[in-house]
Design a protein around this motif. Structure first.
Motif, PDB file in Angstrom:
ATOM      1  N   LEU A  97     -34.654  31.042 -36.385  1.00 28.87           N
ATOM      2  CA  LEU A  97     -34.526  31.890 -37.573  1.00 28.87           C
ATOM      3  C   LEU A  97     -33.113  31.826 -38.140  1.00 28.87           C
ATOM      4  O   LEU A  97     -32.929  31.743 -39.366  1.00 28.87           O
ATOM      5  CB  LEU A  97     -34.888  33.331 -37.220  1.00 28.87           C
ATOM      6  CG  LEU A  97     -36.389  33.627 -37.066  1.00 28.87           C
ATOM      7  CD1 LEU A  97     -36.600  34.979 -36.415  1.00 28.87           C
ATOM      8  CD2 LEU A  97     -37.087  33.572 -38.422  1.00 28.87           C
ATOM      9  N   LYS A  98     -32.119  31.862 -37.265  1.00 25.19           N
ATOM     10  CA  LYS A  98     -30.736  31.804 -37.739  1.00 25.19           C
ATOM     11  C   LYS A  98     -30.448  30.475 -38.423  1.00 25.19           C
ATOM     12  O   LYS A  98     -29.808  30.426 -39.491  1.00 25.19           O
ATOM     13  CB  LYS A  98     -29.773  32.018 -36.577  1.00 25.19           C
ATOM     14  CG  LYS A  98     -28.313  32.064 -36.998  1.00 25.19           C
ATOM     15  CD  LYS A  98     -27.396  32.371 -35.830  1.00 25.19           C
ATOM     16  CE  LYS A  98     -25.938  32.431 -36.286  1.00 25.19           C
ATOM     17  NZ  LYS A  98     -25.019  32.731 -35.153  1.00 25.19           N
ATOM     18  N   ALA A  99     -30.922  29.380 -37.833  1.00 24.51           N
ATOM     19  CA  ALA A  99     -30.717  28.068 -38.440  1.00 24.51           C
ATOM     20  C   ALA A  99     -31.410  27.964 -39.787  1.00 24.51           C
ATOM     21  O   ALA A  99     -30.867  27.408 -40.753  1.00 24.51           O
ATOM     22  CB  ALA A  99     -31.219  26.972 -37.493  1.00 24.51           C
ATOM     23  N   PHE A 100     -32.624  28.513 -39.892  1.00 26.17           N
ATOM     24  CA  PHE A 100     -33.370  28.483 -41.154  1.00 26.17           C
ATOM     25  C   PHE A 100     -32.617  29.242 -42.243  1.00 26.17           C
ATOM     26  O   PHE A 100     -32.484  28.757 -43.375  1.00 26.17           O
ATOM     27  CB  PHE A 100     -34.749  29.090 -40.942  1.00 26.17           C
ATOM     28  CG  PHE A 100     -35.526  29.300 -42.211  1.00 26.17           C
ATOM     29  CD1 PHE A 100     -36.045  28.230 -42.905  1.00 26.17           C
ATOM     30  CD2 PHE A 100     -35.719  30.581 -42.722  1.00 26.17           C
ATOM     31  CE1 PHE A 100     -36.755  28.424 -44.088  1.00 26.17           C
ATOM     32  CE2 PHE A 100     -36.422  30.785 -43.885  1.00 26.17           C
ATOM     33  CZ  PHE A 100     -36.944  29.700 -44.583  1.00 26.17           C
ATOM     34  N   VAL A 141     -42.526  24.786 -36.751  1.00 31.79           N
ATOM     35  CA  VAL A 141     -42.252  24.542 -38.169  1.00 31.79           C
ATOM     36  C   VAL A 141     -42.101  25.891 -38.862  1.00 31.79           C
ATOM     37  O   VAL A 141     -42.888  26.811 -38.622  1.00 31.79           O
ATOM     38  CB  VAL A 141     -43.390  23.732 -38.825  1.00 31.79           C
ATOM     39  CG1 VAL A 141     -43.123  23.553 -40.319  1.00 31.79           C
ATOM     40  CG2 VAL A 141     -43.543  22.385 -38.141  1.00 31.79           C
ATOM     41  N   VAL A 142     -41.100  26.018 -39.717  1.00 29.68           N
ATOM     42  CA  VAL A 142     -40.872  27.260 -40.445  1.00 29.68           C
ATOM     43  C   VAL A 142     -41.571  27.178 -41.799  1.00 29.68           C
ATOM     44  O   VAL A 142     -41.313  26.266 -42.585  1.00 29.68           O
ATOM     45  CB  VAL A 142     -39.369  27.527 -40.659  1.00 29.68           C
ATOM     46  CG1 VAL A 142     -39.165  28.881 -41.340  1.00 29.68           C
ATOM     47  CG2 VAL A 142     -38.617  27.480 -39.334  1.00 29.68           C
ATOM     48  N   HIS A 199     -37.394  21.811 -45.591  1.00 29.67           N
ATOM     49  CA  HIS A 199     -38.415  21.738 -44.545  1.00 29.67           C
ATOM     50  C   HIS A 199     -37.713  21.626 -43.194  1.00 29.67           C
ATOM     51  O   HIS A 199     -36.887  20.746 -42.973  1.00 29.67           O
ATOM     52  CB  HIS A 199     -39.325  20.531 -44.758  1.00 29.67           C
ATOM     53  CG  HIS A 199     -40.316  20.319 -43.648  1.00 29.67           C
ATOM     54  ND1 HIS A 199     -41.460  21.087 -43.539  1.00 29.67           N
ATOM     55  CD2 HIS A 199     -40.329  19.462 -42.598  1.00 29.67           C
ATOM     56  CE1 HIS A 199     -42.133  20.706 -42.470  1.00 29.67           C
ATOM     57  NE2 HIS A 199     -41.471  19.721 -41.883  1.00 29.67           N
ATOM     58  N   MET A 200     -38.045  22.534 -42.284  1.00 29.92           N
ATOM     59  CA  MET A 200     -37.363  22.556 -41.002  1.00 29.92           C
ATOM     60  C   MET A 200     -38.388  22.651 -39.868  1.00 29.92           C
ATOM     61  O   MET A 200     -39.296  23.477 -39.904  1.00 29.92           O
ATOM     62  CB  MET A 200     -36.387  23.740 -40.927  1.00 29.92           C
ATOM     63  CG  MET A 200     -35.315  23.704 -42.000  1.00 29.92           C
ATOM     64  SD  MET A 200     -34.071  24.999 -41.807  1.00 29.92           S
ATOM     65  CE  MET A 200     -33.161  24.354 -40.390  1.00 29.92           C
ATOM     66  N   GLU A 201     -38.218  21.777 -38.893  1.00 30.46           N
ATOM     67  CA  GLU A 201     -39.037  21.849 -37.688  1.00 30.46           C
ATOM     68  C   GLU A 201     -38.133  21.635 -36.476  1.00 30.46           C
ATOM     69  O   GLU A 201     -37.129  20.922 -36.539  1.00 30.46           O
ATOM     70  CB  GLU A 201     -40.182  20.855 -37.711  1.00 30.46           C
ATOM     71  CG  GLU A 201     -39.791  19.400 -37.833  1.00 30.46           C
ATOM     72  CD  GLU A 201     -41.013  18.499 -37.858  1.00 30.46           C
ATOM     73  OE1 GLU A 201     -41.061  17.574 -37.028  1.00 30.46           O
ATOM     74  OE2 GLU A 201     -41.912  18.721 -38.698  1.00 30.46           O
ATOM     75  N   PHE A 202     -38.491  22.268 -35.384  1.00 33.18           N
ATOM     76  CA  PHE A 202     -37.642  22.310 -34.201  1.00 33.18           C
ATOM     77  C   PHE A 202     -38.448  21.905 -32.970  1.00 33.18           C
ATOM     78  O   PHE A 202     -39.533  22.439 -32.725  1.00 33.18           O
ATOM     79  CB  PHE A 202     -37.076  23.721 -33.997  1.00 33.18           C
ATOM     80  CG  PHE A 202     -36.263  24.227 -35.150  1.00 33.18           C
ATOM     81  CD1 PHE A 202     -34.890  24.148 -35.140  1.00 33.18           C
ATOM     82  CD2 PHE A 202     -36.894  24.771 -36.276  1.00 33.18           C
ATOM     83  CE1 PHE A 202     -34.133  24.613 -36.207  1.00 33.18           C
ATOM     84  CE2 PHE A 202     -36.147  25.251 -37.345  1.00 33.18           C
ATOM     85  CZ  PHE A 202     -34.762  25.165 -37.312  1.00 33.18           C
TER      86      PHE A 202
END
Length: 444
Positions: A97-100, A141-142, A199-202
């Motif tokens: 969440l912080k990175a997003f 994935v966010v 687009h962010m996935e971890f």
């Protein structure tokens, strides 16, 4: 828990929501995600938008985390990135969440100026009713949008603009032009100010989960393993070669060693190892004093050490092991052979400087639970659970200590305990250590 709340040790750094505008936006997002709303006019939220007051009012503290698997979130302000994550079910959720928020801060700042942003941390698993299902989680994935669908509309408007530019007959398409004008009223000019979230996935290789009594999964290391706080026999067959529980001290020690995940405190450079060990000894004395019914109200460090001297023969092996190590470090005493069988063993370690150091320190905090400072810093959920079972006098002592010694300088305390400099080169007993490791041979 009241004394923890009063000292800012619980529910600290939450974001206050008190304006009618923000409350209305929160309710709109809450309705959008859960179908529920709240009648509260002021409350506090964490980084995910979860509010303990709203949870209490709804009689559902998992209202944004049903099933404890795919965390939903509500963003009212980018300032939420500084808040904690309460009731975490996975150790990676707050970092994600912080990175997003950080990576999309300009866009989120613009979006939250007009509406709440609602979303979800999505993985391929929607239920973890069986332990083996945890190993199906490979990435998160966010997904996010405003409650009015601004991102969705902006993407749609962008496609319309491209069509308008490329299609020779678009100038005569009254319906297309009318639709573009309608969407532009909601999204603004997407050609000059594109409203898009990155687009962010971890990857989820190494993580802790609160499910099934607490489980640490290490898949992204050279020698993978899972480590369970509960009896490993209760977990059944898992798709990982090695499964340990907290009774497998020797095997956990080998796992740490083989993967280079830990280092000894006394061999670490740039820290006051003796001071750290002495503080751990004090905490062990406090724990023993609680068991003996000793009143610790207002106790100072001098009082604690006085208790240690007066009752040395009654203190547990953890205390005596650390005492011997301090004697070696400060007074050139004999090298203490502290193997993984010794109760003090995990108290003598901290995480090495790897990408998984926070996760490793979290695990070490549970393996050495009498060090209440490390437990509080590295594993809040375990700390609060342990705190609930302490005597009132220990609760008071620990709350006072953390307020005085940790709250005053959180960054400095973390750096002193867990920061890393270059490893020491000129350590005594080098030959012995090279032969058997810093704590003697680790037996299987």
């Amino acid at each position: 828990m009241k004394r923890l709340i009063q000292r800012g040790l619980m529910f600290g750094n939450l974001i206050e929501v008190s304006s009618s505008v923000l409350v209305e936006r929160y309710n709109r997002a809450l309705k959008h995600l859960t179908g529920k709303t709240t009648d509260l006019t002021d409350f506090h939220i964490d980084i995910s938008g979860y509010s303990p007051e709203v949870g209490e009012a709804l009689n559902d503290h998992l209202y944004l985390n049903q099933g404890g698997c795919n965390r939903q979130f509500i963003l009212l302000t980018t300032e939420q990135k500084t808040a904690p994550l309460l009731g975490a079910k996975f150790s990676t959720s707050r970092d994600i969440l912080k990175a997003f928020i950080t990576e999309n801060e300009p866009q989120l700042f613009a979006l939250t100026a007009r509406d709440a942003v609602a979303g979800e941390l999505v993985n391929s698993v929607y239920s973890v009713t069986q332990p083996a299902r945890l190993f199906d989680i490979r990435k998160v994935v966010v997904e996010a949008d405003t409650t009015e669908g601004t991102i969705r509309d902006a993407d749609k408007l962008g496609q319309m603009v491209d069509r308008f530019k490329q299609d020779d007959d678009a100038w005569f398409d009254d319906v297309l032009i009318a639709d573009m004008i309608t969407l532009a009223k909601r999204t603004g000019d997407v050609t000059r100010n594109p409203v898009r979230l990155r687009h962010m996935e971890f990857a989820q290789d190494n993580f802790w989960t609160a499910h099934f009594g607490g489980l640490y999964v290490f898949r992204g290391v050279e020698h993978p393993a899972a480590i369970s706080r509960a009896d490993k026999a209760t977990l059944g067959d898992l798709p990982i070669k090695y499964l340990f529980d907290f009774n497998d001290r020797n095997r956990i020690a080998k796992f740490f060693e083989y993967n280079g995940l830990v280092e000894s405190i006394v061999m670490s450079r740039g820290i006051d190892a003796s001071a750290i060990l002495r503080q751990k000894m004090d905490f062990i004395v406090v724990d023993a004093a609680q068991d003996a019914g000793v009143d610790l109200t207002g106790a100072t460090r001098r009082d604690i050490r006085g208790l240690a001297r007066a009752h040395a023969d009654q203190l547990p092996e953890e205390f005596h092991g650390l005492q011997k190590l301090v004697n070696w470090a400060e007074n050139d005493g004999p090298w203490p052979r502290i193997t993984s069988d010794h109760p003090a063993y995990f108290y003598t370690l901290r995480a090495a400087d790897t990408a998984d150091r926070d996760l490793v320190n979290m695990l070490l905090a549970e393996l050495a639970p009498k060090d209440v400072r490390q437990l509080f810093i590295c594993h809040k959920e375990a700390f609060y659970a342990a705190y609930a079972g302490w005597s009132d006098t220990k609760k008071s002592y620990v709350a006072d200590f953390l307020e005085r010694e940790y709250q005053a300088d959180k960054v400095g305390a973390r750096a002193a305990l867990f920061g890393h400099d270059a490893p020491m080169q000129d350590v005594r007993q080098d030959d012995l250590i090279a032969q058997v490791g810093p704590w003697g041979a680790v037996r299987g």
